[in-house]
Write a protein that holds these residues in place. Structure first.
Motif, PDB file in Angstrom:
ATOM      1  N   ALA A 165       0.820  -1.215   0.000  1.00  0.00           N
ATOM      2  CA  ALA A 165       0.000   0.000   0.000  1.00  0.00           C
ATOM      3  C   ALA A 165       0.855   1.268   0.000  1.00  0.00           C
ATOM      4  CB  ALA A 165      -0.924  -0.004   1.217  1.00  0.00           C
ATOM      5  N   GLY A 166       0.236   2.364  -0.433  1.00  0.00           N
ATOM      6  CA  GLY A 166       0.926   3.651  -0.400  1.00  0.00           C
ATOM      7  C   GLY A 166       2.127   3.718  -1.323  1.00  0.00           C
ATOM      8  N   VAL A 167       2.037   3.006  -2.465  1.00  0.00           N
ATOM      9  CA  VAL A 167       3.166   3.002  -3.410  1.00  0.00           C
ATOM     10  C   VAL A 167       3.073   4.280  -4.252  1.00  0.00           C
ATOM     11  CG1 VAL A 167       4.462   1.615  -5.079  1.00  0.00           C
ATOM     12  CG2 VAL A 167       2.966   0.486  -3.433  1.00  0.00           C
ATOM     13  N   SER A 168       3.293   5.394  -3.573  1.00  0.00           N
ATOM     14  CA  SER A 168       3.100   6.715  -4.165  1.00  0.00           C
ATOM     15  C   SER A 168       4.435   7.431  -4.337  1.00  0.00           C
ATOM     16  CB  SER A 168       2.176   7.551  -3.272  1.00  0.00           C
ATOM     17  OG  SER A 168       0.939   6.876  -3.086  1.00  0.00           O
ATOM     18  N   ALA A 169       4.480   8.331  -5.303  1.00  0.00           N
ATOM     19  CA  ALA A 169       5.736   9.014  -5.636  1.00  0.00           C
ATOM     20  C   ALA A 169       6.303   9.801  -4.459  1.00  0.00           C
ATOM     21  CB  ALA A 169       5.505   9.936  -6.833  1.00  0.00           C
ATOM     22  N   GLU A 170       5.434  10.271  -3.555  1.00  0.00           N
ATOM     23  CA  GLU A 170       5.928  11.108  -2.454  1.00  0.00           C
ATOM     24  C   GLU A 170       6.675  10.314  -1.383  1.00  0.00           C
ATOM     25  OE1 GLU A 170       2.510  11.923   0.682  1.00  0.00           O
ATOM     26  OE2 GLU A 170       1.814  12.435  -1.323  1.00  0.00           O
ATOM     27  N   VAL A 171       6.478   8.989  -1.342  1.00  0.00           N
ATOM     28  CA  VAL A 171       7.155   8.193  -0.304  1.00  0.00           C
ATOM     29  C   VAL A 171       8.032   7.070  -0.851  1.00  0.00           C
ATOM     30  CG1 VAL A 171       5.548   8.644   1.588  1.00  0.00           C
ATOM     31  CG2 VAL A 171       5.060   6.796  -0.012  1.00  0.00           C
ATOM     32  N   LEU A 172       7.818   6.659  -2.089  1.00  0.00           N
ATOM     33  CA  LEU A 172       8.613   5.569  -2.655  1.00  0.00           C
ATOM     34  C   LEU A 172       8.998   5.938  -4.087  1.00  0.00           C
ATOM     35  CD1 LEU A 172       9.583   2.743  -1.728  1.00  0.00           C
ATOM     36  CD2 LEU A 172       7.677   1.772  -2.999  1.00  0.00           C
ATOM     37  N   ALA A 176      15.321  10.731   1.142  1.00  0.00           N
ATOM     38  CA  ALA A 176      16.567  10.723   1.913  1.00  0.00           C
ATOM     39  C   ALA A 176      17.395   9.459   1.687  1.00  0.00           C
ATOM     40  CB  ALA A 176      16.251  10.870   3.400  1.00  0.00           C
ATOM     41  N   SER A 177      16.868   8.537   0.894  1.00  0.00           N
ATOM     42  CA  SER A 177      17.550   7.261   0.675  1.00  0.00           C
ATOM     43  C   SER A 177      17.998   7.157  -0.780  1.00  0.00           C
ATOM     44  CB  SER A 177      16.593   6.115   1.018  1.00  0.00           C
ATOM     45  OG  SER A 177      17.211   4.863   0.867  1.00  0.00           O
ATOM     46  N   GLU A 182      15.958   2.034  -2.426  1.00  0.00           N
ATOM     47  CA  GLU A 182      14.494   2.110  -2.490  1.00  0.00           C
ATOM     48  C   GLU A 182      13.932   1.093  -3.476  1.00  0.00           C
ATOM     49  OE1 GLU A 182      12.420   4.451  -0.477  1.00  0.00           O
ATOM     50  OE2 GLU A 182      14.326   3.953   0.463  1.00  0.00           O
ATOM     51  N   ARG A 183      14.626   0.885  -4.568  1.00  0.00           N
ATOM     52  CA  ARG A 183      14.179  -0.115  -5.548  1.00  0.00           C
ATOM     53  C   ARG A 183      14.263  -1.518  -4.937  1.00  0.00           C
ATOM     54  NH1 ARG A 183      16.969   1.621  -9.436  1.00  0.00           N
ATOM     55  NH2 ARG A 183      15.379   2.779 -10.593  1.00  0.00           N
ATOM     56  N   GLY A 189       8.942  -5.870  -1.108  1.00  0.00           N
ATOM     57  CA  GLY A 189       7.487  -5.839  -0.959  1.00  0.00           C
ATOM     58  C   GLY A 189       6.762  -6.743  -1.935  1.00  0.00           C
ATOM     59  N   VAL A 190       7.177  -6.718  -3.195  1.00  0.00           N
ATOM     60  CA  VAL A 190       6.440  -7.480  -4.210  1.00  0.00           C
ATOM     61  C   VAL A 190       6.760  -8.970  -4.175  1.00  0.00           C
ATOM     62  CG1 VAL A 190       6.185  -5.494  -5.742  1.00  0.00           C
ATOM     63  CG2 VAL A 190       8.138  -7.029  -6.042  1.00  0.00           C
ATOM     64  N   THR A 191       7.729  -9.373  -3.361  1.00  0.00           N
ATOM     65  CA  THR A 191       8.068 -10.800  -3.277  1.00  0.00           C
ATOM     66  C   THR A 191       7.653 -11.423  -1.943  1.00  0.00           C
ATOM     67  OG1 THR A 191      10.313 -10.215  -2.541  1.00  0.00           O
ATOM     68  CG2 THR A 191       9.992 -10.636  -4.894  1.00  0.00           C
ATOM     69  N   ARG A 192       6.789 -10.747  -1.177  1.00  0.00           N
ATOM     70  CA  ARG A 192       6.362 -11.291   0.125  1.00  0.00           C
ATOM     71  C   ARG A 192       5.105 -12.154   0.023  1.00  0.00           C
ATOM     72  NH1 ARG A 192      10.461 -11.963   2.035  1.00  0.00           N
ATOM     73  NH2 ARG A 192      11.109 -11.430  -0.059  1.00  0.00           N
ATOM     74  N   ALA A 193       4.441 -12.158  -1.130  1.00  0.00           N
ATOM     75  CA  ALA A 193       3.157 -12.863  -1.256  1.00  0.00           C
ATOM     76  C   ALA A 193       3.364 -14.306  -1.703  1.00  0.00           C
ATOM     77  CB  ALA A 193       2.254 -12.140  -2.247  1.00  0.00           C
ATOM     78  N   GLN A 194       2.726 -15.234  -1.001  1.00  0.00           N
ATOM     79  CA  GLN A 194       2.776 -16.641  -1.397  1.00  0.00           C
ATOM     80  C   GLN A 194       1.806 -16.928  -2.540  1.00  0.00           C
ATOM     81  OE1 GLN A 194       1.755 -18.269   2.411  1.00  0.00           O
ATOM     82  NE2 GLN A 194       3.883 -18.509   3.055  1.00  0.00           N
ATOM     83  N   GLN A 195       0.628 -16.262  -2.512  1.00  0.00           N
ATOM     84  CA  GLN A 195      -0.390 -16.552  -3.526  1.00  0.00           C
ATOM     85  C   GLN A 195      -0.887 -15.321  -4.265  1.00  0.00           C
ATOM     86  OE1 GLN A 195      -3.695 -18.849  -2.044  1.00  0.00           O
ATOM     87  NE2 GLN A 195      -2.412 -20.519  -1.331  1.00  0.00           N
ATOM     88  N   SER A 196      -1.119 -14.229  -3.546  1.00  0.00           N
ATOM     89  CA  SER A 196      -1.791 -13.089  -4.169  1.00  0.00           C
ATOM     90  C   SER A 196      -1.169 -11.772  -3.724  1.00  0.00           C
ATOM     91  CB  SER A 196      -3.278 -13.112  -3.799  1.00  0.00           C
ATOM     92  OG  SER A 196      -3.932 -11.975  -4.297  1.00  0.00           O
ATOM     93  N   LEU A 197      -0.885 -10.901  -4.694  1.00  0.00           N
ATOM     94  CA  LEU A 197      -0.307  -9.586  -4.420  1.00  0.00           C
ATOM     95  C   LEU A 197      -1.155  -8.511  -5.084  1.00  0.00           C
ATOM     96  CD1 LEU A 197       2.095  -7.674  -3.560  1.00  0.00           C
ATOM     97  CD2 LEU A 197       3.071  -8.165  -5.819  1.00  0.00           C
TER      98      LEU A 197
END
Length: 216
Positions: A165-172, A176-177, A182-183, A189-197
């Protein structure tokens, strides 16, 4: 995976609540669902939205489960009780956990105890040994509720259903990183789902979504 945008953070939060209600109605246990975000402040809004909807949740942080003060205190109580425990070890466990109320830790220990008894565990001492082995291998019992975690805290963890969630330009990416770090976090994040993302954002989408071909 799909990516869906919303006008505001609060609209996104309400949409996620609705989606999670559908998941639960469809038979997915709350502890099989996670919402991941870049920052802690994003999690706080989601926690409030889930609380208001009566959906059990718990914020996961990067601190090791067995190092948490209350967990150490509970295990100390179990160790003391195991010395005198005899036949009805589950009842003895309930009694020694009463002073800790109905915290998420108490419920997770009781759930684990019930599962182990069904598998043939016969004493509180054996349960204590199981906890000690889990502590050594950093294998905590499953906590109840939808998991809320930052991308940093989600490293190494998996859930059946994940909402990034919150995959918005202002935070991701976070300004400062470094962009490479960040990538990498986005990849976590996108590899944490076993079945559904599913991915959501508010306002302007993160450039990482375009890189992944998830938005135009």
């Amino acid at each position: 995976p799909i990516a869906k945008g919303y006008k505001s953070q609060s609209e996104e939060a309400q949409a996620l609540v609705s989606l999670i209600k559908e998941d639960i109605a469809g038979g997915i246990a709350t502890n099989e669902i996670a919402i991941l975000t870049r920052t802690n402040s994003q999690l706080e809004l989601l926690e409030s939205a889930l609380d208001a909807a009566g959906i059990e949740n718990q914020i996961r942080n990067s601190e090791r489960f067995f190092n948490r003060p209350q967990v150490r205190e509970i295990i100390g109580a179990i160790r003391s009780a195991s010395v005198l425990s005899e036949s009805d070890w589950l009842s003895d466990l309930r009694d020694c956990l009463k002073p800790f109320g109905q915290s998420e830790y108490v419920r997770s220990f009781m759930q684990l105890a019930g599962e182990l008894e069904a598998e043939g565990l016969t004493s509180l001492r054996a349960f204590l040994r199981e906890l000690e082995e889990r502590s050594e291998t950093n294998n905590p019992p499953i906590l109840p509720g939808v998991a809320l975690a930052t991308l940093h805290a989600a490293k190494g963890l998996e859930w059946r259903k994940v909402y990034l969630a919150g995959v918005s330009a202002e935070v991701l990416p976070w300004q400062a990183s470094s962009i490479d770090e960040e990538r990498r976090l986005f990849y976590v994040g996108v590899t944490r789902a076993q079945q559904s993302l599913a991915l959501t954002y508010y306002g302007v989408a993160s450039p990482f979504l375009a890189e992944a071909g998830l938005v135009n």
